[in-house]
Design a protein around this motif. Structure first.
Motif, mmCIF file in Angstrom:
data_model
loop_
_atom_site.group_PDB
_atom_site.id
_atom_site.type_symbol
_atom_site.label_atom_id
_atom_site.label_comp_id
_atom_site.label_asym_id
_atom_site.label_seq_id
_atom_site.Cartn_x
_atom_site.Cartn_y
_atom_site.Cartn_z
ATOM 1 N N PHE A 1 14.589 -7.470 49.624
ATOM 2 C CA PHE A 1 13.614 -8.567 49.708
ATOM 3 C C PHE A 1 12.586 -8.245 50.799
ATOM 4 O O PHE A 1 11.382 -8.357 50.590
ATOM 5 N N MET B 1 11.785 -5.427 51.998
ATOM 6 C CA MET B 1 11.003 -4.238 51.660
ATOM 7 C C MET B 1 9.678 -4.607 50.988
ATOM 8 O O MET B 1 8.681 -3.887 51.107
ATOM 9 N N GLN B 2 9.651 -5.754 50.315
ATOM 10 C CA GLN B 2 8.434 -6.190 49.619
ATOM 11 C C GLN B 2 7.306 -6.516 50.604
ATOM 12 O O GLN B 2 6.162 -6.639 50.232
ATOM 13 N N PHE C 1 3.669 -18.194 31.895
ATOM 14 C CA PHE C 1 3.707 -16.931 32.610
ATOM 15 C C PHE C 1 4.793 -15.987 32.072
ATOM 16 O O PHE C 1 5.917 -16.378 31.846
ATOM 17 N N TRP D 1 6.468 -12.167 32.899
ATOM 18 C CA TRP D 1 6.520 -11.066 33.870
ATOM 19 C C TRP D 1 6.488 -9.709 33.179
ATOM 20 O O TRP D 1 7.156 -9.492 32.181
ATOM 21 N N TYR E 1 6.620 -5.508 34.343
ATOM 22 C CA TYR E 1 6.969 -4.697 35.510
ATOM 23 C C TYR E 1 5.731 -4.155 36.218
ATOM 24 O O TYR E 1 5.717 -4.021 37.446
ATOM 25 N N LYS F 1 4.142 -5.663 39.439
ATOM 26 C CA LYS F 1 4.638 -5.423 40.804
ATOM 27 C C LYS F 1 3.584 -4.706 41.644
ATOM 28 O O LYS F 1 3.492 -4.910 42.855
ATOM 29 N N LEU G 1 1.269 -7.316 42.700
ATOM 30 C CA LEU G 1 1.915 -8.162 43.708
ATOM 31 C C LEU G 1 1.763 -7.564 45.115
ATOM 32 O O LEU G 1 1.691 -8.288 46.111
ATOM 33 N N PHE H 1 6.537 -16.518 45.567
ATOM 34 C CA PHE H 1 6.799 -15.998 44.217
ATOM 35 C C PHE H 1 8.184 -15.345 44.123
ATOM 36 O O PHE H 1 8.963 -15.655 43.236
ATOM 37 N N ILE H 2 8.477 -14.453 45.064
ATOM 38 C CA ILE H 2 9.764 -13.727 44.996
ATOM 39 C C ILE H 2 10.936 -14.683 45.226
ATOM 40 O O ILE H 2 11.946 -14.617 44.522
ATOM 41 N N GLU I 1 10.958 -16.938 41.835
ATOM 42 C CA GLU I 1 11.140 -16.250 40.548
ATOM 43 C C GLU I 1 12.244 -15.183 40.556
ATOM 44 O O GLU I 1 12.885 -14.961 39.548
ATOM 45 N N ILE I 2 12.437 -14.541 41.673
ATOM 46 C CA ILE I 2 13.419 -13.451 41.700
ATOM 47 C C ILE I 2 14.739 -13.892 42.349
ATOM 48 O O ILE I 2 15.809 -13.623 41.829
ATOM 49 N N GLU I 3 14.608 -14.564 43.506
ATOM 50 C CA GLU I 3 15.827 -14.931 44.242
ATOM 51 C C GLU I 3 16.408 -16.269 43.775
ATOM 52 O O GLU I 3 17.525 -16.618 44.134
ATOM 53 N N GLY I 4 15.631 -17.009 42.999
ATOM 54 C CA GLY I 4 16.146 -18.230 42.380
ATOM 55 C C GLY I 4 16.241 -19.452 43.285
ATOM 56 O O GLY I 4 17.016 -20.381 43.014
ATOM 57 N N MET J 1 12.933 -17.679 35.407
ATOM 58 C CA MET J 1 13.335 -16.748 36.458
ATOM 59 C C MET J 1 13.364 -15.307 35.925
ATOM 60 O O MET J 1 13.789 -15.072 34.803
ATOM 61 N N ILE J 2 12.904 -14.410 36.782
ATOM 62 C CA ILE J 2 12.843 -13.004 36.361
ATOM 63 C C ILE J 2 14.151 -12.301 36.757
ATOM 64 O O ILE J 2 14.653 -12.524 37.859
ATOM 65 N N ASN J 3 14.625 -11.460 35.891
ATOM 66 C CA ASN J 3 15.845 -10.701 36.178
ATOM 67 C C ASN J 3 15.604 -9.779 37.374
ATOM 68 O O ASN J 3 14.624 -9.042 37.406
ATOM 69 N N GLN J 4 16.514 -9.834 38.331
ATOM 70 C CA GLN J 4 16.339 -9.049 39.560
ATOM 71 C C GLN J 4 16.229 -7.552 39.276
ATOM 72 O O GLN J 4 15.509 -6.836 39.966
ATOM 73 N N GLU K 1 14.799 -6.247 36.845
ATOM 74 C CA GLU K 1 13.468 -5.935 36.317
ATOM 75 C C GLU K 1 12.410 -6.009 37.418
ATOM 76 O O GLU K 1 11.244 -5.739 37.171
ATOM 77 N N PHE K 2 12.833 -6.451 38.552
ATOM 78 C CA PHE K 2 11.863 -6.570 39.644
ATOM 79 C C PHE K 2 12.104 -5.512 40.725
ATOM 80 O O PHE K 2 11.222 -4.732 41.052
ATOM 81 N N TYR K 3 13.331 -5.507 41.268
ATOM 82 C CA TYR K 3 13.611 -4.538 42.337
ATOM 83 C C TYR K 3 13.859 -3.160 41.735
ATOM 84 O O TYR K 3 14.569 -3.040 40.730
ATOM 85 N N ASP L 1 13.381 0.153 46.465
ATOM 86 C CA ASP L 1 13.521 -1.023 47.346
ATOM 87 C C ASP L 1 14.888 -1.079 48.017
ATOM 88 O O ASP L 1 15.089 -1.822 48.964
#
Lengths: 176, 164
Positions: free
Chosen positions: A32, A34-35, A110, A112, A114, A117, A120, A131-132, A135-138, B1-4, B6-8, B12
């Protein structure tokens, strides 16, 4: 052993139990954080993560056991990064007005990709954080509001604007 | 929600020994802070113990002194009372001790010399007897000397008053 039991053990002086919390959360926090490293500097991210874990350890006596350790750790790490790097504004705009139209438009529309990124990487750190986290960490908007010290409305609006920005640039750059 | 996933990306994720390295630093930081706290706690405990020991010693000393005074025989207490009363009385005399270089009347000089002799005798008896020697003869001698000292002081006062 549950997270609560581990924390209780640490509170009672068993420092070695902290390793379990570290093992469970290190990779999550690292990727996380690292972003937010502009140069994708591993040493820089390691330092943020290390400081967050140390601060979290010393703050365990004040930790609310009804919360999740991960959420709390992420909050500490974000604040650590904010203070050190000034990547996020000291305080995001809490008075951000609710843009209902925008929120509705990007709630379901929306999608997503890849490639997004790369886009982003170019947008502001605060937008990226919301956003992260969502959308990513929930995390919920309420949780994000607490973590970033912004309002619920600000969290929702920032997310929708970020999605719009991502979509617009993506369509422009990738012609889709 | 995006699948992790597919993101990281793999980029990373932390490098191979990153977790081990960071944990070592965290552990050493926690240990060093803990040992500093322990040192501080030990110092505080040591200080408190020393303080307690001082208070305890002072208490024991006070108690001992108190008990010693209380255990003194009645005769010694009376003698001490005599001595301190006479000493106080002596303090208010205009001429406290005899100085041969001082220009004083011969009669007064002889009285002062007498008082010095009495003081020497009192001190000699006190130095000779041990603390627990409360023999009747010594007590009587002491009382006699106190009486003589008192009379001498009275004489000195009279001479001084007559000289004015």
């Amino acid at each position: 052993m549950t997270e609560k039991q581990i924390i209780q053990k640490i509170r009672n002086g068993d420092d070695s139990s902290y390793r379990k919390l570290f093992e469970e959360n290190y990779n999550r926090l690292f990727r996380f954080m690292m972003q937010f490293s502009k140069k994708k500097d591993y040493d820089e991210v390691e330092e943020w993560v290390q400081k967050a874990f140390i601060k979290a350890f010393y703050g365990l006596s004040n930790f609310n056991l009804s919360s999740k350790f991960k959420t709390w750790l992420f909050t500490i790490a974000i604040n650590e990064m904010k203070q050190e790097m000034g990547l996020l504004r000291n305080k995001l705009n809490s008075d951000e007005e609710l843009d209902n139209h925008l929120i509705e438009e990007y709630a379901n529309e929306f999608e997503w990709h890849y490639d997004m990124k790369i886009i982003l990487e170019q947008i502001s750190a605060e937008k990226k954080a919301v956003f992260i986290l969502f959308e990513i960490e929930g995390y919920s908007h309420n949780e994000i509001a607490n973590m970033l010290d912004i309002s619920y409305a600000a969290s929702r609006t920032i997310l929708s604007r970020t999605k719009k920005e991502l979509q617009t640039i993506w369509q422009k750059e990738f012609g889709k | 929600m995006i699948n992790q996933n597919e993101f990281y990306s793999k980029n990373d994720e932390p490098k191979k020994y990153s977790k081990f390295r960071v944990w070592r630093k965290i552990r050493s930081e926690i240990r060093s802070t803990k040992s500093k706290r322990m040192e501080l706690r030990s110092f505080a405990l040591g200080f408190a113990t020393a303080l307690l020991a001082i208070f305890a010693f002072a208490g024991v000393f006070n108690l001992y002194t108190q008990l010693t005074i209380e255990r003194l025989p009645q005769q010694v207490k009376i003698n001490n009372a005599y001595k301190s009363a006479i000493d106080e009385f002596e303090k208010i005399l205009p001429v406290k001790s005899f100085d041969p270089n001082q220009d004083v009347d011969l009669v007064l000089a002889s009285q002062l010399e007498k008082m010095n002799d009495i003081n020497t005798a009192i001190n000699t008896i006190k130095n000779e007897r041990n603390d627990r020697d409360f023999s009747k003869i010594n007590m009587q001698r002491l009382r006699l000397l106190y009486k003589m000292k008192l009379e001498t002081i009275e004489q000195i006062i009279k001479i001084e008053e007559g000289g004015k």
